[in-house]
Write an enzyme that holds these catalytic residues in place. Structure first.
Site, PDB file in Angstrom:
ATOM      1  N   ASP A   1       0.723  -1.197   0.066  1.00  0.00           N
ATOM      2  CA  ASP A   1      -0.016   0.211  -0.025  1.00  0.00           C
ATOM      3  C   ASP A   1       0.948   1.328  -0.216  1.00  0.00           C
ATOM      4  O   ASP A   1       2.025   1.157   0.182  1.00  0.00           O
ATOM      5  CB  ASP A   1      -0.954   0.088   1.273  1.00  0.00           C
ATOM      6  CG  ASP A   1      -0.327   0.296   2.566  1.00  0.00           C
ATOM      7  OD1 ASP A   1       0.973  -0.195   2.507  1.00  0.00           O
ATOM      8  OD2 ASP A   1      -1.096   0.403   3.479  1.00  0.00           O
TER       9      ASP A   1
ATOM     10  N   TYR B   1       3.149   4.771   0.785  1.00  0.00           N
ATOM     11  CA  TYR B   1       3.707   5.002   1.970  1.00  0.00           C
ATOM     12  C   TYR B   1       3.089   5.797   2.847  1.00  0.00           C
ATOM     13  O   TYR B   1       2.171   6.782   2.626  1.00  0.00           O
ATOM     14  CB  TYR B   1       5.115   5.600   1.487  1.00  0.00           C
ATOM     15  CG  TYR B   1       6.327   5.057   0.959  1.00  0.00           C
ATOM     16  CD1 TYR B   1       6.890   4.090   1.472  1.00  0.00           C
ATOM     17  CD2 TYR B   1       6.391   5.344  -0.341  1.00  0.00           C
ATOM     18  CE1 TYR B   1       7.767   3.168   0.806  1.00  0.00           C
ATOM     19  CE2 TYR B   1       7.658   4.786  -1.137  1.00  0.00           C
ATOM     20  CZ  TYR B   1       8.106   3.794  -0.463  1.00  0.00           C
ATOM     21  OH  TYR B   1       8.891   2.950  -1.184  1.00  0.00           O
TER      22      TYR B   1
ATOM     23  N   PHE C   1       6.571   2.053  -4.062  1.00  0.00           N
ATOM     24  CA  PHE C   1       7.910   2.233  -3.844  1.00  0.00           C
ATOM     25  C   PHE C   1       8.472   3.357  -4.433  1.00  0.00           C
ATOM     26  O   PHE C   1       9.498   3.821  -3.939  1.00  0.00           O
ATOM     27  CB  PHE C   1       8.802   0.929  -4.409  1.00  0.00           C
ATOM     28  CG  PHE C   1       8.432  -0.499  -3.962  1.00  0.00           C
ATOM     29  CD1 PHE C   1       8.587  -0.704  -2.686  1.00  0.00           C
ATOM     30  CD2 PHE C   1       7.578  -1.302  -4.845  1.00  0.00           C
ATOM     31  CE1 PHE C   1       8.178  -2.010  -2.265  1.00  0.00           C
ATOM     32  CE2 PHE C   1       7.244  -2.699  -4.285  1.00  0.00           C
ATOM     33  CZ  PHE C   1       7.635  -2.901  -2.962  1.00  0.00           C
TER      34      PHE C   1
ATOM     35  N   HIS D   1      10.059  -9.585   0.450  1.00  0.00           N
ATOM     36  CA  HIS D   1       9.893  -8.173   0.253  1.00  0.00           C
ATOM     37  C   HIS D   1      11.225  -7.415   0.544  1.00  0.00           C
ATOM     38  O   HIS D   1      12.207  -7.840   1.657  1.00  0.00           O
ATOM     39  CB  HIS D   1       8.847  -7.649   1.408  1.00  0.00           C
ATOM     40  CG  HIS D   1       8.362  -6.453   1.084  1.00  0.00           C
ATOM     41  ND1 HIS D   1       8.972  -5.158   1.392  1.00  0.00           N
ATOM     42  CD2 HIS D   1       7.216  -5.777   0.345  1.00  0.00           C
ATOM     43  CE1 HIS D   1       7.931  -4.132   1.152  1.00  0.00           C
ATOM     44  NE2 HIS D   1       7.073  -4.619   0.341  1.00  0.00           N
TER      45      HIS D   1
END
Length: 237
Positions: A71, A73, A84, A198
């Site tokens: 989701d 930041y 990202f 991740h």
């Protein structure tokens, strides 16, 4: 733009994405109305509403790499509508992005950029898509059950369903970092994918580092007859 509701989610979604996401248009309307209600009540929603659907501003037909995030930041000023990625002026960079840059250098020898703006990747057909497209400031995962997941699942299914006139699939490589992203693997059918831990500080050392996603993605693109991605970003150190 067919998805306009009480909140201007986007004014520049690509035409083919509008067609592909049309089955979820009512849901997008409802989410937009709910977000507007929350904003009116004083809630700080990220990213800015006009950027919530930013991932869909590049045509679907041009997508050749799919990168799934969780989701946006939750830090105010960071979320820009691309997973990202952050605004060019954000300092320090999010730690997940720092780890992505570390792996990029280890994989391809590319020096880390001075900024966190990944739009140069998006412009080459890298779809930087979060599972949930909005978040409450300071509260990670706060919009996980708002209704975005069926929308983003439709986006993934639509990419996997693209075909050439001869019936063969259009080139696509999926990069799935972490469990949430990997839960979408069944929607991709037999399309190539790269899976690892991740890049967050909590998990990067458990399989993300050393996974070489960038070179492997380019190799898989070439095998499918597609042009590899230039993973360099403007403004390297």
């Amino acid at each position: 733009m067919p998805f306009t509701s009480g909140i201007p989610l986007s004014s520049s979604i690509a035409g083919d994405w509008a067609d592909l996401l049309a089955p979820e248009a009512d849901r997008i309307h409802r989410i937009g109305d709910e977000l507007q209600r929350r904003i009116n009540a004083g809630e700080h929603i990220l990213p800015p509403p006009a950027h919530i659907l930013r991932a869909f501003t590049q045509p679907a037909e041009q997508v050749k790499v799919l990168v799934i995030g969780q989701d946006p930041y939750p830090t105010p000023g960071h979320a820009v509508g691309l997973s990202f990625s952050v605004d060019p002026g954000v300092r320090p960079l999010p730690r997940s992005l720092v780890n992505i840059y570390k792996e990029l250098k280890a994989d391809l020898g590319i020096e880390p950029a001075q900024h966190g703006d990944l739009s140069a990747w998006a412009n080459q057909g890298v779809l930087l898509l979060n599972r949930a497209l909005s978040v409450t400031a300071g509260q990670a995962n706060s919009h996980r059950n708002l209704g975005w997941e069926p929308v983003t699942e439709l986006a993934v299914r639509s990419l996997a369903a693209r075909r050439h006139p001869d019936g063969s699939p259009l080139p696509l490589v999926a990069i799935l970092w972490g469990r949430q992203a990997q839960s979408l693997a069944p929607l991709l059918g037999g399309l190539p994918r790269i899976e690892s831990a991740h890049p967050s500080p909590l998990s990067a050392s458990r399989g993300f580092f050393g996974s070489r996603p960038f070179s492997r993605a380019n190799e898989l693109l070439v095998q499918q007859g597609a042009t590899p991605v230039d993973w360099r970003l403007p403004g390297v150190r």
